[in-house]
Design a protein around this motif. Structure first.
Motif, PDB file in Angstrom:
ATOM      1  N   ASP A 106     -13.431 -17.776   9.793  1.00  0.00           N
ATOM      2  CA  ASP A 106     -14.685 -16.938   9.080  1.00  0.00           C
ATOM      3  C   ASP A 106     -14.240 -16.575   7.675  1.00  0.00           C
ATOM      4  O   ASP A 106     -15.276 -16.977   6.396  1.00  0.00           O
ATOM      5  CB  ASP A 106     -15.232 -16.315   9.678  1.00  0.00           C
ATOM      6  N   PHE A 107     -12.781 -15.719   7.338  1.00  0.00           N
ATOM      7  CA  PHE A 107     -11.992 -15.182   6.406  1.00  0.00           C
ATOM      8  C   PHE A 107     -11.950 -16.200   5.154  1.00  0.00           C
ATOM      9  O   PHE A 107     -11.940 -15.980   4.453  1.00  0.00           O
ATOM     10  CB  PHE A 107     -11.970 -14.550   6.641  1.00  0.00           C
ATOM     11  N   ILE A 108     -11.948 -17.056   5.142  1.00  0.00           N
ATOM     12  CA  ILE A 108     -11.195 -18.062   4.875  1.00  0.00           C
ATOM     13  C   ILE A 108     -12.331 -18.839   4.099  1.00  0.00           C
ATOM     14  O   ILE A 108     -12.463 -19.350   3.233  1.00  0.00           O
ATOM     15  CB  ILE A 108      -9.910 -19.953   5.161  1.00  0.00           C
ATOM     16  N   ARG A 109     -13.025 -19.529   4.789  1.00  0.00           N
ATOM     17  CA  ARG A 109     -14.087 -20.398   5.240  1.00  0.00           C
ATOM     18  C   ARG A 109     -15.559 -19.132   4.027  1.00  0.00           C
ATOM     19  O   ARG A 109     -15.450 -20.087   3.276  1.00  0.00           O
ATOM     20  CB  ARG A 109     -14.808 -20.979   6.399  1.00  0.00           C
ATOM     21  N   GLU A 110     -15.970 -18.800   4.253  1.00  0.00           N
ATOM     22  CA  GLU A 110     -17.098 -17.256   4.171  1.00  0.00           C
ATOM     23  C   GLU A 110     -17.079 -16.561   3.007  1.00  0.00           C
ATOM     24  O   GLU A 110     -17.133 -15.611   2.974  1.00  0.00           O
ATOM     25  CB  GLU A 110     -17.603 -17.136   5.369  1.00  0.00           C
ATOM     26  N   LYS A 111     -15.018 -16.054   2.984  1.00  0.00           N
ATOM     27  CA  LYS A 111     -14.675 -15.212   2.614  1.00  0.00           C
ATOM     28  C   LYS A 111     -15.432 -13.355   3.910  1.00  0.00           C
ATOM     29  O   LYS A 111     -15.383 -12.500   2.236  1.00  0.00           O
ATOM     30  CB  LYS A 111     -15.101 -14.953   0.961  1.00  0.00           C
ATOM     31  N   ASN A 142      -9.282  -5.615   4.419  1.00  0.00           N
ATOM     32  CA  ASN A 142     -10.344  -6.401   4.073  1.00  0.00           C
ATOM     33  C   ASN A 142     -10.151  -6.488   2.336  1.00  0.00           C
ATOM     34  O   ASN A 142     -10.137  -7.857   1.226  1.00  0.00           O
ATOM     35  CB  ASN A 142     -11.844  -5.893   3.593  1.00  0.00           C
ATOM     36  N   SER A 143     -10.062  -5.761   1.025  1.00  0.00           N
ATOM     37  CA  SER A 143      -9.470  -5.944  -0.084  1.00  0.00           C
ATOM     38  C   SER A 143      -8.104  -6.608  -0.205  1.00  0.00           C
ATOM     39  O   SER A 143      -8.756  -7.807  -1.668  1.00  0.00           O
ATOM     40  CB  SER A 143      -9.628  -4.219  -0.805  1.00  0.00           C
ATOM     41  N   LEU A 149      -7.407 -14.566  -1.728  1.00  0.00           N
ATOM     42  CA  LEU A 149      -7.713 -15.334  -1.112  1.00  0.00           C
ATOM     43  C   LEU A 149      -8.244 -15.945  -2.953  1.00  0.00           C
ATOM     44  O   LEU A 149      -8.510 -17.005  -3.213  1.00  0.00           O
ATOM     45  CB  LEU A 149      -8.972 -15.124  -0.582  1.00  0.00           C
ATOM     46  N   SER A 150      -8.562 -14.526  -3.482  1.00  0.00           N
ATOM     47  CA  SER A 150      -9.043 -15.277  -5.173  1.00  0.00           C
ATOM     48  C   SER A 150      -8.144 -15.197  -5.502  1.00  0.00           C
ATOM     49  O   SER A 150      -8.013 -15.007  -7.330  1.00  0.00           O
ATOM     50  CB  SER A 150      -9.914 -14.093  -5.663  1.00  0.00           C
TER      51      SER A 150
END
Length: 371
Positions: A106-111, A142-143, A149-150
């Protein structure tokens, strides 16, 4: 000259007592070395139960980050929430961190992803602070992940602002530094309040006070002969406390030592006078001890020794204005940590002078000298 001989008598009685000299010297040493460790409201070593349904690299990284924070120790790893809840019921855990399935995906797909934090709030302070600490660790995680990811670019305006906290007066955030000056006051209160009261009541019970009552000694002279030895003992206790604070806790007053002794004089006079007031109304040592315990415990809990006065209800704050300990604790903390001078301590000055006059006058008026 009569006052000199009475004071000499008081010191001889103190020295001949096998217990008092040991207590006077031992209490500040034991209290200021041991009590700051016990009277500590910092929340650490929070027992954490982890429920990791995802078992991914992200979930493992989060768990490691929580453990590395220094606030948590993992005491339970469960396969499900109900099992983890039993660890809380058995008092093996304080907080549950549940990581759901597909946490990393979910983190990778929806950030974004969801977590659940469940805290045991029987101890409200520990539950609240523990949840806040854990939330802070999760936000930091989270940060970091969102930045990763960015491609290393900041994903929000807030991440472009660097916040550098500046901790004034206690830069190391040691709770002991905050407690040690207050504990000095508590010790002075015990020595300079209890001992004069028990002293004069003990003479009542033994009958030796009757020998004083048939002499032409004035009430004020007799009261002074009871006060002065404990003033000197109060200075001795304060000096021992300051030396322990300096050499054991590395705590040196930022302000003037003379300011500390000046306000300590006012406090010692007022509180030893309060002890004599109690002794004038108590007929036995047991009565005196119960009365002193009642008032001293009330003064201590309303003084801000453990919790700030500002956190109390308004009615309790108003009652705390009648606690001499409140003002002397404020003075010692401000002089030790902020370097405040007399000009910054005008309100405690007026309060302590008023207490000293009030209790000393009451002690003289309430003493009934017969014979």
């Amino acid at each position: 000259m009569m006052l000199k001989y009475l004071i000499e008598k008081e010191f001889k009685q103190i020295i001949r007592n096998s217990f008092l000299p040991r207590m006077i010297l031992g209490l500040p040493i034991v209290a200021l070395i041991i009590y700051p460790f016990a009277a500590n409201f910092e929340v650490k070593n929070i027992a954490l139960s982890v429920v990791d349904h995802d078992k991914s690299s992200y979930s493992q990284e989060l768990i490691q980050k929580v453990q590395a924070s220094g606030y948590f120790k993992i005491t339970d790893v469960s396969d499900g929430y109900e099992e983890a809840l039993k660890s809380i019921e058995l008092d093996k855990s304080d907080i549950i961190l549940e990581i759901p399935n597909n946490f990393q995906a979910d983190f990778i797909r929806e950030k974004q992803a969801s977590l659940m934090i469940s805290a045991n709030a029987v101890n409200g302070n520990k539950g609240g602070l523990g949840s806040a600490y854990l939330s802070g660790v999760v936000n930091d995680f989270n940060s970091n992940i969102r930045t990763e990811l960015s491609g290393g670019r900041s994903t929000s305006i807030s991440q472009g602002i660097e916040i550098i906290p500046l901790y004034r007066y206690n830069p190391t955030l040691k709770y002991e530094v905050y407690m040690v000056p207050a504990l000095m006051v508590m010790i002075m209160a015990m020595i300079c309040g209890f001992l004069p009261a028990l002293n004069i009541v003990g003479e009542k019970e033994s009958g030796t006070i009757e020998q004083i009552n048939v002499t032409p000694i004035k009430k004020s002279t007799f009261i002074l002969s009871k006060l002065i030895p404990y003033w000197i003992i109060g200075y001795l206790v304060l000096t021992i406390g300051m030396l322990i604070a300096m050499f054991f806790w590395k705590l040196i007053p930022q302000g003037s030592v003379l300011t500390i002794y000046f306000f300590a004089t006012l406090f010692i006079v007022s509180f030893s006078g309060f002890g004599l007031v109690i002794s004038n109304y108590a007929l036995t040592i047991q009565q005196a001890m119960f009365m002193m315990f009642f008032f001293v415990l009330t003064f201590i809990f309303l003084s801000g020794l453990y919790t700030p006065v500002e956190n109390m209800p308004v009615w309790a704050q108003r009652i705390s204005d009648f606690s001499p300990l409140k003002y002397i604790i404020q003075v010692l903390r401000m002089v030790y940590l902020k370097g405040s001078g007399i000009s910054d301590l005008f309100r405690p000055l007026i309060a302590l002078v008023s207490f000293a006059i009030f209790f000393y006058t009451w002690a003289i008026l309430s003493y009934r000298k017969t014979g």
